[in-house]
Design a protein around this motif. Structure first.
Motif, short mmCIF file in Angstrom:
data_model
loop_
_atom_site.label_atom_id
_atom_site.label_comp_id
_atom_site.label_asym_id
_atom_site.label_seq_id
_atom_site.Cartn_x
_atom_site.Cartn_y
_atom_site.Cartn_z
N GLN A 136 39.04 36.98 48.74
CA GLN A 136 38.68 35.68 48.19
C GLN A 136 37.18 35.63 47.84
O GLN A 136 36.47 34.66 48.15
CB GLN A 136 39.04 34.55 49.16
N LYS A 137 36.72 36.71 47.18
CA LYS A 137 35.32 36.78 46.77
C LYS A 137 35.24 37.02 45.26
O LYS A 137 36.08 37.70 44.67
CB LYS A 137 34.60 37.91 47.50
N VAL A 138 34.21 36.44 44.67
CA VAL A 138 33.91 36.66 43.27
C VAL A 138 33.02 37.88 43.17
O VAL A 138 31.91 37.92 43.72
CB VAL A 138 33.22 35.43 42.65
N LEU A 139 33.50 38.92 42.44
CA LEU A 139 32.76 40.18 42.34
C LEU A 139 31.79 40.19 41.16
O LEU A 139 30.77 40.89 41.20
CB LEU A 139 33.74 41.35 42.21
N ALA A 140 32.11 39.45 40.11
CA ALA A 140 31.22 39.37 38.94
C ALA A 140 31.55 38.08 38.20
O ALA A 140 32.69 37.61 38.23
CB ALA A 140 31.40 40.58 38.03
N THR A 141 30.53 37.53 37.55
CA THR A 141 30.75 36.26 36.87
C THR A 141 29.91 36.19 35.61
O THR A 141 28.87 36.85 35.50
CB THR A 141 30.40 35.08 37.80
N ARG A 142 30.39 35.37 34.65
CA ARG A 142 29.65 35.11 33.42
C ARG A 142 30.01 33.71 32.95
O ARG A 142 31.16 33.30 32.99
CB ARG A 142 29.99 36.13 32.34
N GLY A 143 29.02 32.97 32.45
CA GLY A 143 29.24 31.64 31.94
C GLY A 143 29.30 30.61 33.03
O GLY A 143 28.70 30.76 34.11
N GLU A 144 30.04 29.53 32.81
CA GLU A 144 30.14 28.43 33.77
C GLU A 144 30.90 28.89 35.01
O GLU A 144 31.72 29.81 34.95
CB GLU A 144 30.87 27.25 33.13
N PRO A 145 30.63 28.23 36.15
CA PRO A 145 31.40 28.56 37.36
C PRO A 145 32.89 28.33 37.15
O PRO A 145 33.30 27.34 36.56
CB PRO A 145 30.82 27.61 38.41
N VAL A 146 33.66 29.25 37.65
CA VAL A 146 35.13 29.18 37.53
C VAL A 146 35.70 28.75 38.87
O VAL A 146 35.44 29.40 39.89
CB VAL A 146 35.71 30.54 37.10
N PRO A 147 36.47 27.64 38.93
CA PRO A 147 37.03 27.16 40.21
C PRO A 147 38.17 28.05 40.70
O PRO A 147 39.34 27.66 40.69
CB PRO A 147 37.50 25.75 39.88
N VAL A 148 37.84 29.25 41.13
CA VAL A 148 38.87 30.21 41.56
C VAL A 148 39.54 29.78 42.84
O VAL A 148 40.61 30.32 43.20
CB VAL A 148 38.25 31.61 41.73
N GLU A 149 38.95 28.81 43.58
CA GLU A 149 39.57 28.39 44.83
C GLU A 149 40.96 27.79 44.60
O GLU A 149 41.79 27.75 45.52
CB GLU A 149 38.68 27.38 45.55
N THR A 150 41.23 27.33 43.39
CA THR A 150 42.57 26.78 43.11
C THR A 150 43.64 27.86 43.09
O THR A 150 44.83 27.54 43.09
CB THR A 150 42.57 26.04 41.76
N LEU A 151 43.24 29.14 43.06
CA LEU A 151 44.22 30.23 43.05
C LEU A 151 44.54 30.75 44.43
O LEU A 151 45.37 31.64 44.58
CB LEU A 151 43.69 31.39 42.19
N ARG A 152 43.87 30.23 45.46
CA ARG A 152 44.14 30.69 46.82
C ARG A 152 45.57 30.34 47.23
O ARG A 152 46.02 29.22 47.05
CB ARG A 152 43.16 30.06 47.78
N GLY A 153 46.24 31.34 47.75
CA GLY A 153 47.62 31.14 48.16
C GLY A 153 48.62 31.26 47.04
O GLY A 153 49.82 31.08 47.25
N VAL A 154 48.15 31.56 45.81
CA VAL A 154 49.05 31.69 44.67
C VAL A 154 49.34 33.17 44.44
O VAL A 154 48.41 33.99 44.34
CB VAL A 154 48.41 31.07 43.40
N ALA A 155 50.60 33.51 44.37
CA ALA A 155 51.00 34.90 44.12
C ALA A 155 50.92 35.16 42.61
O ALA A 155 51.77 34.69 41.85
CB ALA A 155 52.40 35.16 44.64
#
Length: 758
Positions: A136-155
């Motif tokens: 649950q870590k962001v390894l690289a990013t570009r542009g606006e922050p992406v709310p990846v926390e909404t993908l937690r627990g999603v297969a």
């Protein structure tokens, strides 16, 4: 036992020996059946030909105003189009990723370089990250922050799209692509803005568009506010959200309320957002809320007078047919049975109907010959049964023509609201087509950026994606500086060989030919080659269906480029109303008009941007007859009633002619032949009805004239044809076909005798 009683018993025994089938045989069946049908048509005419409909008899609210059916149907089409637009917007990044996967851009091991290349290629992406789902870590990013926390627990097993709400702002869409190779177990997550319908709203209708989740939560709204205290409107919105969550679509209408001096009714339409080709479900629905003026529908019953007239014609025709056709034939059957049974003391009642009179005169001569007395004085006929039938049929056809020419041709009044709504739908259809063309060019530009520094053969995977089965392109190819195709994906190119224009943009290649050729083009960086995509014209036409009616795209010369109905390519407009509105749209003026036959609206495709170079106009015509107007209902009902009555009139004539008049004339010819002294040929009853019974009685009388009165009272086989009968019986038993028409007649007669038990 007295003689009259004895004669009655003999007639009854003879009657029992002669079979008569039931419906549909019988001389009275045709008149009775057509009478019942005419009564039903009269009831339909009286009840259905009403501006408020037949239910207004039992529903008082039908007398109140209502929103036009065409307006509600248009709202449903518009909402379905918006839902499809949202689905297309939500899956745009997914399509981009599928194309990028075939470019080799993921071959680099540097995550930052990967994101930089993708971000430079797809400029509409808000943000993009490489995300390790396990840690649950962001390894690289570009542009606006992406709310990846909404993908937690999603297969996330394959390409997945999920909406994300942002309070007070446009929702985001997260597109997650599972990576492979050295990045296995990681996700590439892209955030894009979900396109809303704010620019498409009809402010005059106080329209509001909602994006609603499956649990009823409102993800986003645009347009006019709906007060929380407006309980009826909130209830409609809640019902619509519940139905849309169940993947249903439809439209709901509430009660009208007075507002600013007008009676306005809320209309709520809903449709689920159903993206294709991705994993998971968006779980969104589009709910549209609008207020439209109701149309006062005065309850009128224009069908009452035609129904009363048809009822009079039905009763008069029924009585006339029974008195002049059915009753004389049945009276003739009774008298013929009496003579054939041996009751010769009572004269045969003569008839004024010519077809019946021919038989009654002949039977009376049989009776007089068998009694050796002079026949009673002949009665001269003055009326033909066929003429009566023709007169009744013509009267019904006259009623049918009068109704079709009056109620069947009346024009409906179209309200300004309906014309305005039609124009809004045409504007939305033009905008949908413009976006599709522009997005096609954007797709080519993205592929061109990803293909920088590569040979044409290395673009094969991306071109195949662009020209897939669900693509807007029919073919995508790389052309050299002279326009020759070097690498092709999809179907064969229709563009004539030749140098392509400089720069990039959209072009219409031809103004004549079998198929319009429309293409987007952009140069490949660091190369003299050009990337070209030819649009699929039928797919372009599919984008215009939400406008309703027939929608066409015409070029600067008013030649047809696309059409929602069948058409010839480059067919020029000929309707003056269409030409007038296309000219108005091309000059930037308002182009909406109501003609006696249709609603017409036109909209220029684009005022600026790449699509403006095409100089196209979208023009639509909606037939007034297809609108859900009260007068249209009356007109349609009148035409149906007129058609049904005409069919019944023709059926009445044909049924009586084939079942009554012509068989009766055949029996009359045989009866007159026998009365004239030619008693050698057998009379074969060809029908199992009253006329067949009369024919059997004529045959019994013929036998009595040959063999004496002893033949009366019983059905017997003709004695002079025993050999022929034996031969025919053998043929019947062997199922051999008759050799002559006379054999066929004898065959039928023997079968009839067998059924009679003789």
């Amino acid at each position: 036992m007295n003689r009259p009683k004895q004669h009655e018993d003999r007639a009854a025994r003879l009657r029992a020996q002669i079979p008569e089938a039931g419906f549909p045989r019988g001389v009275g069946v045709a008149s009775a059946t057509t009478f019942v049908l005419l009564l039903l048509i009269a009831a339909f005419t009286a009840l259905y030909l009403s501006t408020a409909g037949p239910l207004s008899l039992i529903r008082a609210d039908d007398q109140a105003g209502r929103v036009s059916d065409e307006v509600t149907a248009g709202q449903q089409r518009t909402t379905a189009g918006l839902a499809q637009s949202v689905a297309t917007s939500a899956t745009a990044a997914a399509g981009d990723l599928q194309v990028a996967a075939g470019s080799g851009v993921f071959d680099t091991a540097d995550d930052t370089a990967l994101l930089t290349r993708l971000g430079e290629t797809y400029e509409d992406w808000r943000g993009v990250v490489v995300y390790d789902l396990a840690s649950q870590k962001v390894l690289a990013t570009r542009g606006e922050p992406v709310p990846v926390e909404t993908l937690r627990g999603v297969a996330v097993g394959n390409l997945t799209v999920r909406p994300v709400a942002r309070p007070g702002d446009t929702p985001l869409v997260l597109t997650a692509l599972p990576l492979t190779g050295a990045r296995a177990g990681k996700l590439l997550v892209v955030s894009t803005a979900l396109r809303t319908a704010a620019g498409d709203l009809d402010k005059g209708a106080q329209q509001q568009i909602r994006l609603v989740t499956t649990d009823g939560a409102v993800l986003h709204t645009s347009g006019s506010d709906v007060a929380a205290t407006d309980r009826p409107a909130q209830e409609l919105l809640s019902r619509a959200a519940t139905a849309a969550a169940a993947a249903q679509s439809g439209v709901l209408t509430g009660e009208a309320v007075a507002e600013k001096g007008k009676e306005l009714a809320p209309v709520v339409s809903y449709a689920p957002v159903s993206p294709a080709g991705i994993g998971g479900s968006l779980g969104l629905s589009v709910v549209s809320f609008s207020r439209f003026p109701v149309e006062a529908v005065p309850v009128r019953w224009p069908g009452l007078i035609p129904a009363a007239a048809l009822l009079v014609l039905a009763v008069a025709g029924f009585v006339l047919l029974r008195r002049t056709v059915v009753a004389p034939i049945r009276r003739l059957r009774t008298d013929a049975l009496a003579v054939a049974a041996g009751a010769l003391g009572k004269p045969v009642r003569q008839s004024r109907i010519s077809e019946v009179n021919r038989v009654t005169t002949a039977v009376e001569r049989y009776r007089s010959k068998l009694r050796r007395r002079k026949p009673t004085r002949k009665v001269r006929p003055f009326l033909s049964a066929q003429l009566v039938i023709v007169l009744v049929a013509l009267a019904l056809l006259g009623w049918s023509g009068a109704v079709a020419a009056t109620l069947g041709r009346q024009h409906a009044e179209v309200s300004p609201t309906m014309l305005s709504e039609h124009g809004v739908r045409v504007t939305r259809s033009a905008d949908t087509l413009r976006r599709s063309l522009a997005e096609g060019l954007t797709d080519l530009q993205s592929v061109a950026r990803l293909g920088r520094g590569k040979q044409p053969d290395q673009l094969r995977g991306m071109l195949d994606r662009l020209a897939g089965t669900e693509s807007r392109f029919r073919s995508v190819y790389v052309a050299d500086s002279q326009g020759a195709v070097r690498l092709l994906a999809g179907r064969e190119s229709l563009r004539d060989p030749g140098k392509l224009p400089d720069g990039e943009g959209l072009r219409q290649h031809n103004t004549s030919g079998r198929v319009p050729v429309v293409y987007a083009f952009t140069p490949l960086p660091d190369s003299k080659n050009v990337l070209v995509g030819e649009y699929d014209v039928p797919r372009m036409a599919e984008l215009l269906g939400s406008a309703g009616g027939r929608v066409r795209v015409v070029d600067e010369g008013k030649r047809t480029i696309a059409d929602t109905e069948g058409y010839l390519a480059f067919d020029a407009l000929t309707d003056p109303a269409l030409i007038k509105n296309v000219d108005a749209a091309q000059s930037g003026k308002d182009a909406r008009e109501t003609t006696p036959a249709a609603l017409v609206a036109a909209q220029r495709l684009a005022d600026k941007g790449n699509a403006a170079s095409l100089k196209w106009v979208v023009v639509a015509e909606q037939p007034i007859g297809s609108l859900g107007l009260a007068d249209n209902t009356v007109r349609s009902g009148a035409r149906v009633a007129a058609l049904l009555t005409a069919v019944v009139a023709l059926m009445l004539f044909a049924w009586h002619l084939l079942v009554v008049v012509r068989p009766l004339r055949r029996v009359g010819d045989e009866a007159r032949r026998i009365a004239g002294g030619d008693t050698g040929a057998v009379v074969y009853p060809q029908r199992q009805d009253e006329i067949g019974t009369i024919a059997s009685c004529v045959e019994i009388c013929r036998q009595a004239l040959n063999d004496g009165r002893v033949r009366l009272g019983e059905v017997r086989r003709p004695t002079g044809a025993a050999t022929d009968q034996t031969e025919l019986i053998q043929r019947i038993e062997l199922d051999e076909p008759p050799q002559t028409l006379e054999d066929q007649a004898k065959n039928d007669y023997l079968r009839w005798l067998n059924r009679a038990g003789v």
